[in-house]
Design an enzyme around this catalytic site. Structure first.
Site, PDB file in Angstrom:
ATOM      1  N   TYR D  41       0.843  -1.193   0.000  1.00 19.69           N
ATOM      2  CA  TYR D  41       0.000   0.000   0.000  1.00 19.69           C
ATOM      3  C   TYR D  41       0.880   1.246   0.000  1.00 19.69           C
ATOM      4  CZ  TYR D  41      -3.844  -3.159   1.026  1.00 19.69           C
ATOM      5  OH  TYR D  41      -4.776  -4.175   0.951  1.00 19.69           O
ATOM      6  N   GLU D  42       0.466   2.293  -0.685  1.00 14.42           N
ATOM      7  CA  GLU D  42       1.313   3.476  -0.785  1.00 14.42           C
ATOM      8  C   GLU D  42       1.583   4.093   0.586  1.00 14.42           C
ATOM      9  OE1 GLU D  42      -0.722   6.177  -3.397  1.00 14.42           O
ATOM     10  OE2 GLU D  42      -2.122   6.836  -1.869  1.00 14.42           O
ATOM     11  N   SER D  43       0.714   3.776   1.546  1.00 16.88           N
ATOM     12  CA  SER D  43       0.908   4.276   2.903  1.00 16.88           C
ATOM     13  C   SER D  43       2.129   3.661   3.570  1.00 16.88           C
ATOM     14  CB  SER D  43      -0.335   3.981   3.744  1.00 16.88           C
ATOM     15  OG  SER D  43      -0.641   2.596   3.689  1.00 16.88           O
TER      16      SER D  43
END
Lengths: 321, 244, 321, 244
Positions: D41-43
């Site tokens: 996830y980009e997080s």
């Protein structure tokens, strides 16, 4: 409009294989992933230097390697003495806390066992080469080298003009080694590796490399890794081989496992001062043993007893939500 | 030297420490007038409080009990280039008239008389630290008018002055030697004698420097180390006599 | 040779003050370190967004701020609605998982409460602006934006030519905010802060800023920090103020302390849809309370009960040697 | 759509996941034919195995039990730009003839009809992922011949082709819609119909696209979701009907 180049240039990105397929012996890992002529990096800043891999590379008589490391340390001194190296890329070449690296100096100054080409940076510059390689950028800008003679003797240190301020900054080119060998405290069988204590440039070297051999003190269950994911420095998706090699970093150290064998670093001064002495040491401790296990037996239990880490375990943190 | 170098440190300074004498000086300062000194090692240990004298820049004793461990990328980019370091310690085989330091090679680069270890982090420390302290024994061989190779830039040289080069840091502000202290002249950055140890003559110092050494009008008379300082150094900080 | 410029250009590098002097209330921290016209960053990617600081800035009626954040989120929607902002620098402006940010859209589309200037990047681009600022480099190179219209509408996205390959790369300029407000799980009184779970760009934002206000769920002893130094993300030497503000990130979350209040994120859609509703909410929950403690009392114990984190504590590791 | 999108994932793929349908599709694939899918996830969560349907891209459930948490700097520089991502999922308000995606603005940038959230990580995903899968319901409004704003580059457009622009990634290789599947023509990158759902007519699909849609010679007949797949989606993966 003509050809759109569909699908062109997609990264090679190896599939993540089923985890346990990566587990192998050091001998298999080196024979499969380290080839003559490769650019090889075995990193670890004082901490987690994988001597076990270097010794196996020496035993398998790899040749014409370009060795890259911030501090060549004893590990590359041994590989150079054994004739594995064609070229050295480095930023500080000494026996840390002790003195000189004599095999390296013999190769540079006298061409023994053969001429060694050198390419020299400062720590920041070589670190930045790994950082650029890891990010797949062709260069890295840094504010450095002004007033120094280093750029005069290394034409790979260049400059770029900032498109905002007009300022001239130094640059170094990316390096993408053929193989990086990374020592870590622990990993699961898929190669998700956790490191604590000094990080050095292990992450940058691993991401920069085309192939990664991960060597660990302990193989742990995936559940242990997943219980503290912030501790994971190297993800399994970039790892090709996982080698379980306890004490694989001796005479350097692994925080929480064993201390640095400073006596050996001091002893290296005399062992390596003359070529014959160094070759005798290689014959006994590298060529004279089949693998790391035999090396440890030869080293004897007293050394391990002396270096064994005491317990100083920190508290865990809460990942609940 | 360790005692006098320690006095160059101010309480609260963030110091980029090397192994050996700088480490001793920092720990002496911490034990005396500068309890809030923050020690940062290029290996990544921040706020280290080693419980033994570190044998290498990456000694595990620097990590255990430190405030933070940073990657070397962060150390060089965020701490050093980021302008967070007040004091950097440097040594070197040669220091010249303008404070340029050579830790690369004696003789020609391509045909060395002696090949030295190289820069390590020295070049970037000389560029970025707010002020650099150099510790080295004084001799004409080690203090020539011009170094054979500029590893770490001083106040001026063939590439220009610090101002011309827009160096972010202040450069070598104090050269602590075994006979006296040199510091750059505010006018042109040439090192001049600013302090002298007891029982040392100015002429003796001049003889150990490879250029006509200027002497500052008000010369600091450096007091001898106190018994307390010597006790701290010899019995507490370096009981195994690793560096003294 | 003329003037050597001795001591010129040395970095401002504030002295590390005696630790406990940094501990202060949010009201004092904002009044001392956040000024009208400042470039302000309150970061935290979904995790650790310091709403407590935003509400205090609103209460102290700061004006003409340039607000910078990857995701403006509810926090900047509230500050924009309260009239604090002159300009917004961002990369994704939505209510994550829910929908629109209506105050932001009213400001951009209709100039309510007044016109808001915007400067827009992608996540990677804005992250890179912080990275450059943190490293005190004037720009950051990235392989991005080719084929996109973003550089056409943001002239700060430029290009540089690689001095090795001749390749053209995109660049973004450094950003060095006047103040960064960083929420963390815990720190000692000197501001050495530990974060686990998502890091976002907290480290880069903190190092890029001229002043740092650190806000934490817990103040712990220095011994706790020193027991696990690899967990420390922000060193105290760059921190100006330390504020102890439990639940200060609500309605976002703090891993190990409390969950994201997704109900509130959903409710914000209706609260913020009309300007009057949003102002009524500000009157009640921001202007209507003196500080974070009163906000939590108003929120009521049921919300905290619902969001309180469960225990899922990991094992510690050995720092012995 | 979730079922068909799941089938685009291969076992062992490293997938850059978004919230909503991509997340569902990935978890369906993990539960069926691709147990070794690695979700990033980009997080910053790497190898996430969320035990609840994440309500945001930074949900704590993505962190707990994941293999690694990376800073966003590492996610964008080392994972995405580093070429470690095989599949990226994208959505958008508009997708055009060449797979360019608009998630920035409907109308003019300076005078928007509708202001959308903007790129987030979409632009760099479109540039770097080995292949991009787009999931979007088909309509003439959403699939114009040319998007109002190119947030994320497709196969060709006013700035040039992927080849001309030396894009490292492959671009949008599959557009999974509610009536069929589009894919770029190997010749010129124009999206053409390559698969169709049961009981859907080609003419109906053509009417929902803003350019004269070409139809590939061998058109995949997409089977309806199996009972197992529907059960997994409705009862196991999204029991609270957040996305279905």
């Amino acid at each position: 409009m003509t050809a759109a180049g569909i699908g062109s240039g997609g990264p090679a990105g190896a599939r993540a294989p089923v985890s346990s397929a990566k587990l192998m012996s050091m001998s298999d890992a080196v024979s499969r992933y380290v080839h003559d002529g490769d650019v090889v990096v075995i990193e670890g800043f004082t901490h987690l230097i994988c001597f076990a891999a270097a010794h196996e590379i020496i035993r398998q008589r790899r040749r014409d390697l370009t060795l890259c490391r911030l501090t060549p340390d004893l590990i590359y001194d041994q590989m150079i003495a054994a004739g594995c190296a064609k070229k050295l890329i480095f930023s500080w070449a000494g026996n840390p806390g002790v003195g000189s690296l004599f095999a390296l100096r013999r190769a540079v100054e006298k061409g023994i066992p053969h001429k060694l080409e050198i390419e020299e940076y400062s720590h920041y510059g070589l670190m930045a080469r790994f950082a650029a390689g890891a990010a797949k950028l062709p260069f890295w800008p840094l504010r450095n080298y002004r007033g120094s003679d280093l750029p005069d003797v290394n034409r790979q240190i260049r400059t770029v003009i900032c498109p905002y301020t007009g300022e001239e900054l130094a640059t170094v080119p990316a390096i993408n080694p053929d193989v990086a060998i990374i020592h870590a405290q622990r990993a699961d069988a898929g190669g998700d590796a956790q490191i604590w204590g000094l990080y050095g440039v292990q992450k940058e070297a691993a991401f920069a490399a085309k192939r990664v051999i991960l060597v660990v003190e302990e193989i742990v269950s995936e559940a242990i890794i997943r219980a503290d994911p912030n501790r994971t420095l190297i993800p399994g998706i970039i790892v090709d081989a996982v080698v379980h090699e306890p004490w694989g970093a001796h005479p350097s150290y692994a925080q929480g496992y064993y201390d640095r064998d400073n006596d050996f670093y001091v002893a290296w001064e005399n062992i390596s001062k003359e070529e014959a002495g160094l070759q005798a040491w290689l014959d006994e401790f590298v060529f004279g043993v089949a693998d790391r296990n035999e090396y440890l037996l030869k080293l004897g239990p007293a050394v391990r007893e002396r270096l064994n880490a005491e317990d100083q375990v920190c508290e865990g943190v809460n990942y609940g939500f | 030297m360790a005692v006098r170098a320690a006095k160059e440190l101010r309480d609260g300074d963030v110091v980029f420490v090397g192994i050996g004498l700088p480490n001793l000086a920092c720990n002496l300062a911490r034990a005396t007038h500068a309890p809030n000194l923050v020690l940062i090692y290029e290996s990544g240990a921040v706020g280290a409080v080693p419980d033994r004298l570190p044998v290498s820049i990456g000694d595990p004793a620097l990590v255990t009990g430190s405030l933070s461990v940073a990657s070397m990328a962060d150390i060089f980019m965020l701490y050093l280039q980021g302008g967070r370091i007040q004091v950097g310690f440097l040594g070197g085989a040669q220091v010249d008239r303008y404070g340029n330091i050579n830790s690369t090679v004696i003789g020609k680069y391509d045909a060395p008389k002696v090949r030295l270890p190289g820069s390590g982090g020295a070049c970037e420390i000389a560029v970025h630290a707010e002020r650099v302290i150099v510790a080295a024994a004084l001799s004409a061989r080690s203090f020539p008018a011009e170094v054979d190779f500029i590893t770490s830039p001083g106040h001026a040289g063939k590439h220009g002055t610090r101002k011309e080069l827009h160096q972010p840091g202040g450069g070598p502000m104090r050269i602590v030697t075994d006979v006296g202290i040199l510091a750059p002249s505010p006018q042109d950055g040439e090192l001049e004698l600013v302090g002298i140890y007891p029982k040392v003559e100015v002429e003796d110092v001049k003889a150990k420097v490879g250029w006509p050494l200027r002497v500052r009008a008000t010369l600091e008379q450096i007091p001898p180390p106190t018994d307390d300082e010597l006790h701290l150094l010899r019995d507490v900080l370096d009981p195994d006599k690793l560096y003294l």
